[in-house]
Design a protein around this motif. Structure first.
Motif, PDB file in Angstrom:
ATOM      1  N   ASN A   1       0.828  -1.205   0.000  1.00 41.44           N
ATOM      2  CA  ASN A   1       0.000   0.000   0.000  1.00 41.44           C
ATOM      3  C   ASN A   1       0.858   1.249   0.000  1.00 41.44           C
ATOM      4  OD1 ASN A   1      -2.398  -1.371  -0.089  1.00 41.44           O
ATOM      5  ND2 ASN A   1      -2.645  -1.424   2.124  1.00 41.44           N
ATOM      6  N   LEU A   2       1.953   1.219   0.733  1.00 45.30           N
ATOM      7  CA  LEU A   2       2.861   2.356   0.776  1.00 45.30           C
ATOM      8  C   LEU A   2       3.494   2.609  -0.589  1.00 45.30           C
ATOM      9  CD1 LEU A   2       4.284   4.401   2.696  1.00 45.30           C
ATOM     10  CD2 LEU A   2       6.104   2.735   2.867  1.00 45.30           C
ATOM     11  N   ILE A   3       3.896   1.551  -1.268  1.00 43.02           N
ATOM     12  CA  ILE A   3       4.499   1.680  -2.597  1.00 43.02           C
ATOM     13  C   ILE A   3       3.471   2.198  -3.603  1.00 43.02           C
ATOM     14  CG2 ILE A   3       5.501   0.378  -4.529  1.00 43.02           C
ATOM     15  CD1 ILE A   3       7.435   0.840  -2.248  1.00 43.02           C
ATOM     16  N   HIS A   4       2.250   1.669  -3.563  1.00 46.69           N
ATOM     17  CA  HIS A   4       1.216   2.114  -4.496  1.00 46.69           C
ATOM     18  C   HIS A   4       0.815   3.562  -4.230  1.00 46.69           C
ATOM     19  CE1 HIS A   4       0.859  -1.668  -6.470  1.00 46.69           C
ATOM     20  NE2 HIS A   4       0.505  -2.313  -5.376  1.00 46.69           N
ATOM     21  N   HIS A   5       0.786   3.953  -2.968  1.00 44.25           N
ATOM     22  CA  HIS A   5       0.440   5.339  -2.634  1.00 44.25           C
ATOM     23  C   HIS A   5       1.525   6.301  -3.114  1.00 44.25           C
ATOM     24  CE1 HIS A   5      -1.411   8.650  -0.488  1.00 44.25           C
ATOM     25  NE2 HIS A   5      -0.225   8.923   0.051  1.00 44.25           N
ATOM     26  N   ALA A   6       2.774   5.897  -3.036  1.00 43.01           N
ATOM     27  CA  ALA A   6       3.873   6.750  -3.486  1.00 43.01           C
ATOM     28  C   ALA A   6       3.872   6.925  -5.000  1.00 43.01           C
ATOM     29  CB  ALA A   6       5.204   6.166  -3.021  1.00 43.01           C
ATOM     30  N   ALA A   7       3.313   5.953  -5.725  1.00 33.76           N
ATOM     31  CA  ALA A   7       3.300   6.015  -7.182  1.00 33.76           C
ATOM     32  C   ALA A   7       2.141   6.842  -7.731  1.00 33.76           C
ATOM     33  CB  ALA A   7       3.244   4.605  -7.757  1.00 33.76           C
ATOM     34  N   LEU A   8       1.204   7.246  -6.890  1.00 35.58           N
ATOM     35  CA  LEU A   8       0.064   8.028  -7.350  1.00 35.58           C
ATOM     36  C   LEU A   8       0.490   9.441  -7.738  1.00 35.58           C
ATOM     37  CD1 LEU A   8      -2.660   7.109  -4.722  1.00 35.58           C
ATOM     38  CD2 LEU A   8      -2.551   6.362  -7.091  1.00 35.58           C
ATOM     39  N   GLU A   9      -0.315  10.059  -8.618  1.00 33.28           N
ATOM     40  CA  GLU A   9      -0.034  11.450  -8.949  1.00 33.28           C
ATOM     41  C   GLU A   9      -0.453  12.345  -7.788  1.00 33.28           C
ATOM     42  OE1 GLU A   9      -3.756  10.245 -11.291  1.00 33.28           O
ATOM     43  OE2 GLU A   9      -1.729   9.515 -11.236  1.00 33.28           O
ATOM     44  N   PRO A  10       0.111  13.535  -7.686  1.00 33.25           N
ATOM     45  CA  PRO A  10      -0.122  14.388  -6.510  1.00 33.25           C
ATOM     46  C   PRO A  10      -1.589  14.739  -6.260  1.00 33.25           C
ATOM     47  CG  PRO A  10       1.738  15.207  -7.749  1.00 33.25           C
ATOM     48  CD  PRO A  10       1.136  14.102  -8.553  1.00 33.25           C
ATOM     49  N   THR A  11      -2.398  14.856  -7.303  1.00 31.69           N
ATOM     50  CA  THR A  11      -3.802  15.212  -7.081  1.00 31.69           C
ATOM     51  C   THR A  11      -4.575  14.099  -6.387  1.00 31.69           C
ATOM     52  OG1 THR A  11      -4.308  14.469  -9.327  1.00 31.69           O
ATOM     53  CG2 THR A  11      -3.921  16.816  -9.007  1.00 31.69           C
ATOM     54  N   LYS A  12      -4.128  12.865  -6.531  1.00 28.27           N
ATOM     55  CA  LYS A  12      -4.786  11.750  -5.845  1.00 28.27           C
ATOM     56  C   LYS A  12      -4.199  11.503  -4.461  1.00 28.27           C
ATOM     57  CE  LYS A  12      -6.266   9.446 -10.007  1.00 28.27           C
ATOM     58  NZ  LYS A  12      -6.170   8.261 -10.845  1.00 28.27           N
ATOM     59  N   LYS A  13      -2.945  11.939  -4.242  1.00 27.72           N
ATOM     60  CA  LYS A  13      -2.310  11.764  -2.941  1.00 27.72           C
ATOM     61  C   LYS A  13      -2.755  12.805  -1.933  1.00 27.72           C
ATOM     62  CE  LYS A  13       2.145  10.883  -4.343  1.00 27.72           C
ATOM     63  NZ  LYS A  13       3.586  10.887  -4.144  1.00 27.72           N
ATOM     64  N   TYR A  14      -2.857  14.056  -2.374  1.00 31.60           N
ATOM     65  CA  TYR A  14      -3.109  15.164  -1.454  1.00 31.60           C
ATOM     66  C   TYR A  14      -4.408  15.870  -1.821  1.00 31.60           C
ATOM     67  CZ  TYR A  14       1.913  14.385  -1.065  1.00 31.60           C
ATOM     68  OH  TYR A  14       3.141  13.819  -0.925  1.00 31.60           O
ATOM     69  N   SER A  15      -5.036  16.506  -0.846  1.00 30.98           N
ATOM     70  CA  SER A  15      -6.275  17.232  -1.103  1.00 30.98           C
ATOM     71  C   SER A  15      -6.021  18.642  -1.623  1.00 30.98           C
ATOM     72  CB  SER A  15      -7.117  17.302   0.168  1.00 30.98           C
ATOM     73  OG  SER A  15      -6.390  17.965   1.189  1.00 30.98           O
ATOM     74  N   GLU A  16      -4.831  19.177  -1.383  1.00 32.48           N
ATOM     75  CA  GLU A  16      -4.469  20.507  -1.871  1.00 32.48           C
ATOM     76  C   GLU A  16      -3.012  20.503  -2.301  1.00 32.48           C
ATOM     77  OE1 GLU A  16      -3.422  22.589   2.394  1.00 32.48           O
ATOM     78  OE2 GLU A  16      -5.416  22.817   1.554  1.00 32.48           O
ATOM     79  N   PRO A  17      -2.596  21.483  -3.130  1.00 36.37           N
ATOM     80  CA  PRO A  17      -1.204  21.497  -3.596  1.00 36.37           C
ATOM     81  C   PRO A  17      -0.218  21.648  -2.441  1.00 36.37           C
ATOM     82  CG  PRO A  17      -2.511  23.203  -4.685  1.00 36.37           C
ATOM     83  CD  PRO A  17      -3.384  22.550  -3.696  1.00 36.37           C
ATOM     84  N   GLN A  18       0.909  20.948  -2.539  1.00 31.86           N
ATOM     85  CA  GLN A  18       1.922  20.986  -1.494  1.00 31.86           C
ATOM     86  C   GLN A  18       2.996  22.035  -1.757  1.00 31.86           C
ATOM     87  OE1 GLN A  18       1.655  18.795   1.316  1.00 31.86           O
ATOM     88  NE2 GLN A  18      -0.354  18.746   0.359  1.00 31.86           N
ATOM     89  N   THR A  19       3.168  22.432  -3.020  1.00 29.81           N
ATOM     90  CA  THR A  19       4.165  23.434  -3.371  1.00 29.81           C
ATOM     91  C   THR A  19       3.512  24.497  -4.250  1.00 29.81           C
ATOM     92  OG1 THR A  19       4.846  22.259  -5.373  1.00 29.81           O
ATOM     93  CG2 THR A  19       6.022  21.725  -3.339  1.00 29.81           C
ATOM     94  N   GLU A  20       4.224  25.585  -4.460  1.00 29.75           N
ATOM     95  CA  GLU A  20       3.720  26.654  -5.322  1.00 29.75           C
ATOM     96  C   GLU A  20       3.626  26.185  -6.771  1.00 29.75           C
ATOM     97  OE1 GLU A  20       2.739  29.818  -4.541  1.00 29.75           O
ATOM     98  OE2 GLU A  20       2.910  29.245  -2.431  1.00 29.75           O
ATOM     99  N   SER A  21       4.534  25.329  -7.190  1.00 25.30           N
ATOM    100  CA  SER A  21       4.516  24.841  -8.567  1.00 25.30           C
ATOM    101  C   SER A  21       3.317  23.939  -8.836  1.00 25.30           C
ATOM    102  CB  SER A  21       5.801  24.072  -8.874  1.00 25.30           C
ATOM    103  OG  SER A  21       6.911  24.910  -8.753  1.00 25.30           O
ATOM    104  N   GLN A  22       2.846  23.244  -7.828  1.00 25.21           N
ATOM    105  CA  GLN A  22       1.702  22.357  -8.015  1.00 25.21           C
ATOM    106  C   GLN A  22       0.398  23.123  -8.150  1.00 25.21           C
ATOM    107  OE1 GLN A  22       1.762  19.612  -4.752  1.00 25.21           O
ATOM    108  NE2 GLN A  22       3.194  18.243  -5.762  1.00 25.21           N
ATOM    109  N   GLU A  23       0.359  24.385  -7.746  1.00 32.86           N
ATOM    110  CA  GLU A  23      -0.869  25.160  -7.850  1.00 32.86           C
ATOM    111  C   GLU A  23      -1.263  25.380  -9.299  1.00 32.86           C
ATOM    112  OE1 GLU A  23      -0.652  28.745  -5.631  1.00 32.86           O
ATOM    113  OE2 GLU A  23      -0.391  27.706  -3.714  1.00 32.86           O
TER     114      GLU A  23
END
Length: 104
Positions: free
Chosen positions: A53-75
């Motif tokens: 589960n940890l490996i599969h979660h790490a392979a997800l794209e950021p929009t599926k991992k987090y509810s909001e952007p983590q960096t300014e570039s992700q906005e």
């Protein structure tokens, strides 16, 4: 003097862990590949569900991992849903490619 003597010694037994932790061994590590017909290298081990589960979660794209952007570039490009529905019959917002005599 001690460092020069330790580098020329063959690292065996208790000397090897000491040399690894102190940095005397250097970065010249060579891994030995597994033998394909060896019985102990081909033992089936049960898969760890938590690790998978940890490996599969790490392979997800950021929009599926987090509810909001983590960096300014992700906005930029975080919200990918269109603001309005595209109406293909409305010629004000939809510009399809057209074939003419010149472009043929």
């Amino acid at each position: 003097m001690d460092i020069i003597l330790l580098q020329h010694l063959r690292p065996t037994g208790l000397l090897l862990p000491f040399m690894r932790t102190t940095g005397l061994l250097g970065t010249d590590f060579h891994t030995i590949t597994k033998k394909p017909m060896s019985w102990h290298d081909n033992i089936e081990e049960p898969a760890d569900a938590k690790f998978l589960n940890l490996i599969h979660h790490a392979a997800l794209e950021p929009t599926k991992k987090y509810s909001e952007p983590q960096t300014e570039s992700q906005e930029i490009g975080w919200n990918t849903t269109p603001l309005i529905h595209v109406d293909r019959t409305d010629c004000r917002l939809y510009f399809p490619r057209r074939r003419t005599e010149i472009t043929k």
